[in-house]
Design a protein around this motif. Structure first.
Motif, PDB file in Angstrom:
ATOM      1  N   GLU A  90       3.816  70.535  38.799  1.00  0.00           N
ATOM      2  CA  GLU A  90       3.928  70.935  37.392  1.00  0.00           C
ATOM      3  C   GLU A  90       2.590  71.435  36.861  1.00  0.00           C
ATOM      4  O   GLU A  90       2.536  72.414  36.112  1.00  0.00           O
ATOM      5  CB  GLU A  90       4.420  69.754  36.553  1.00  0.00           C
ATOM      6  N   ASP A  93       2.218  75.018  38.478  1.00  0.00           N
ATOM      7  CA  ASP A  93       3.166  76.060  38.085  1.00  0.00           C
ATOM      8  C   ASP A  93       3.209  76.288  36.575  1.00  0.00           C
ATOM      9  O   ASP A  93       2.855  77.355  36.099  1.00  0.00           O
ATOM     10  CB  ASP A  93       4.578  75.713  38.584  1.00  0.00           C
ATOM     11  N   SER A  94       3.649  75.303  35.831  1.00  0.00           N
ATOM     12  CA  SER A  94       3.859  75.521  34.397  1.00  0.00           C
ATOM     13  C   SER A  94       2.570  75.422  33.577  1.00  0.00           C
ATOM     14  O   SER A  94       2.436  76.095  32.566  1.00  0.00           O
ATOM     15  CB  SER A  94       4.903  74.545  33.862  1.00  0.00           C
TER      16      SER A  94
END
Length: 148
Positions: A90, A93-94
């Motif tokens: 996470e 990616d985000s």
């Protein structure tokens, strides 16, 4: 008073003898917290969110305390819980946190759960011997290419 300097050096590894590396230390409360943490199972450890301690009560304070310009990404974490529950995937990616910072944050996050107070760990400088060797290798490559 006990001193390591009076004992034979072969009894102790070089990491103990070195004066350049600092020893990680914590209070008695930190040791108690670490022993409780180590007794937990893996799933509980992954989801554990420690209580804020001392001056470190927000994600920005935590990331500032660990250093290496991690405070730049403090606005990406919504809350204290989000900082301690976000996975590496996470974060990559985000949240778009670079790999080195992500690994460093995850390392300190684990240490904070174990009761160790955050501090900056500087990146060690490369030895001059390595740099001389690097220059020699570069020179050989340039000579092979006919550029030197």
């Amino acid at each position: 008073m006990f001193s390591l300097s009076r004992l034979p050096t072969r009894l102790f590894p070089t990491c103990i003898q070195s004066t350049t590396r600092s020893v990680v230390s914590t209070s008695m409360d930190g040791w108690k917290q670490a022993s409780k943490y180590m007794e937990l199972d893996v799933k509980t450890k992954a989801t554990l969110v420690p209580q804020p301690r001392g001056a470190i009560s927000t994600p920005s304070a935590f990331l500032t305390a660990i250093g290496r310009s991690c405070a730049d990404v403090s606005d990406k974490f919504k809350s204290w819980d989000h900082l301690f529950t976000a996975t590496s995937l996470e974060m990559g990616d985000s949240l778009a946190i670079p790999v080195r910072k992500r690994k460093y944050i995850l390392l300190w996050r684990e240490w904070f759960k174990r009761g160790i107070e955050p501090r900056t760990i500087e990146i060690p400088k490369r030895a001059k011997k390595h740099l001389r060797l690097k220059n020699r290798v570069q020179l050989v490559r340039l000579k092979k290419q006919g550029l030197a």
